[in-house]
Design an enzyme around this catalytic site. Structure first.
Site: not given
Length: 501
Positions: A192, A245-246, A268, A303, A401
């Site tokens: 996805k 992602g976050s 991650e 990232c 972040e």
């Protein structure tokens, strides 16, 4: 131009000629989605609407997972020898490389990465596929010492159906780095992609089929996180979920895994990576180039971007002066121009996010030493490199972040303070240390809490091939191993088999 020279690519013309197929790729073909809703994908450089994609949900995810399960149980892929899978993956890598321009252009149009960076990124993705293909027969099983009358084995098996949810900052590349190791060890995959940038990932399904990957082994479903993403994460027939992602989304995926079938997770997540500079490095110009390059590559939407600069006080002012001078020289440009090195942020939401952090930094007392902010362009999501000094560790810009070209600068007195500052966030993804002192380098490599630590004693040193090494994040930067042979093992299940008498 002589016959050996290659004519330059006119990316603007190519962009006008390209067509988009927005349909999901399930069981070896494009299908019409049953979902009634749609979402738009926009060009962040100018706000133009590129396409409307189907907001796929549980129905399409069910179909994709079912196709993946049937393919896995049938064994058309999982039961091939590692070398047979490797040959097909090599074909896949070749197909990616042949279509690198198209894949790069799709990423540039959807999320704004300058084409001069996106095109090499696709060739690096092809090499990443080749790396796992070459390693596919190197995951050696074990014979365990035991009673002489028995034979005890540890065997590695594919986990089964792997779900993958990928981000928008390197759409095709990160998609490939999840697909390739999962396939190399025999799994089937349902991917996805991010709703901000889905088109290049959708194209990967066709390239995999062209290479010889059997029907159902790779499936790609576009959709929103709340729809297709949640359906994939909570699906009872997905054995492992891999996500980049976050941190907030990573935590939600842990909840969905626990609430469904306790599927394994490789996550991650966020980072707030320190760049630690000691005063025994004398080429401050080269360091400034590297520091600015780290926080401005892909407009800071990386990232592992070095978003915190920690500098020994004796060289703080001199290095910051050079960083400011270089950051000031950066100009925003059209991502379709190969000369452009700095493009827009990926979306209006991301632009608003960076702006909020910029305002928060000023409100909390940091000094905007380079308060460039807006680029002056009114046609896209551009935000220029921003440098804050006099930053404290308790400020939001130091702790959270931002995912944009915003650098926070700290001064430190000694090694202990440098380590304390480096470890003062919830994250632990990556870190860089600049020193020529080998003993100090070893101490810092162990003391800094990060999955990956780069020690640089000489500016301009050859970069490490990241595909060869494995890493595991610290703190709230994620869980699980990625990269290298251990990253491939993460997509397998360990089984004990004993033969008695």
């Amino acid at each position: 131009m002589n016959s050996l020279e290659v004519a330059p690519v006119n990316w603007t013309v190519k962009a006008q000629e390209i067509s988009f197929d927005v349909r999901p790729w399930i069981n070896g073909r494009r299908i019409e989605a049953s979902a009634k809703g749609h979402f738009a994908t926009l060009n962040p450089a100018n706000g133009d609407r590129l396409a409307d994609l189907p907001a796929c949900g549980a129905a399409e995810i069910d179909a994709a997972v079912s196709a993946a399960r049937v393919a896995f149980e049938r064994g058309s892929w999982a039961n091939l020898s590692p070398r047979a899978r490797a040959r097909i993956l090599m074909n896949f890598a070749d197909a990616i490389e042949r279509n690198a321009d198209e894949l790069a252009l799709l990423d540039t149009l959807e999320m704004g990465m300058p084409i001069g960076a996106a095109a090499p990124d696709m060739r690096a993705a092809a090499d990443a596929v080749r790396a796992v293909a070459e390693a596919s027969d190197k995951l050696i099983d074990q014979v365990i010492p035991n009673d002489p009358s028995t034979l005890l084995l540890n065997l590695r098996e594919p986990v089964g159906v792997v779900g993958a949810i990928t981000p928008w900052n390197f759409p095709a590349y990160i998609g490939i780095t999840k697909i390739a190791p999962a396939l190399a060890v025999g799994n089937s995959v349902v991917l996805k992609p991010s709703e901000i940038a889905s088109l290049s990932c959708l194209r990967l399904g066709e390239l995999a089929a062209e290479a010889g990957v059997p029907d159902g082994v790779l499936n790609i479903v576009p959709g929103l996180g709340s729809g297709a993403g949640a359906a994939l994460a909570s699906h009872m027939d997905v054995d492992l979920l891999t996500f980049t992602g976050s941190t907030a989304t990573g935590k939600r995926l842990i909840e969905l895994s626990a609430q469904s079938n306790m599927k394994r997770l490789i996550l991650e997540c966020g980072g707030k990576s320190p760049q630690i500079v000691f005063d025994d490095i004398d080429d401050l110009d080269a360091i400034a180039d590297a520091v600015v390059g780290s926080i401005t590559f892909n407009s800071g939407q990386v990232c592992v971007a070095g978003s915190r600069l920690l500098v020994e006080r004796s060289i703080h002012d001199a290095l910051v002066e050079r960083v400011l001078a270089r950051a000031q020289q950066i100009e925003a440009g059209d991502p379709l121009n190969e000369a452009t090195s700095f493009g827009p942020l990926a979306s209006k939401d991301q632009h608003a996010r960076v702006r909020r952090y910029y305002e928060a930094g000023q409100e909390e007392g940091a000094v905007a030493a380079l308060p460039r902010g807006y680029s002056g362009r009114n046609d896209g999501c551009y935000w220029m490199p921003t440098v804050f000094t006099d930053v404290r560790s308790d400020m939001r810009i130091a702790q959270e972040e931002i995912f944009g070209p915003v650098l926070s600068v700290f001064a430190f007195e000694d090694e202990l303070e440098a380590v304390r500052l480096a470890n003062s966030t919830i994250y632990g993804l990556a870190a860089s240390v600049w020193t020529r002192d080998l003993a100090r380098a070893l101490r810092l490599a162990r003391a800094v809490k990060a999955g990956s630590v780069t020690i640089t004693g000489k500016p301009g040193a050859t970069a490490v091939d990241a595909t060869a090494g494995a890493f595991e994040p610290h703190g709230q930067s994620g869980v699980g191993v990625e990269g290298g042979l251990d990253g491939m093992r993460a997509f397998t299940r360990l089984k004990s088999v004993s033969f008695a008498g």
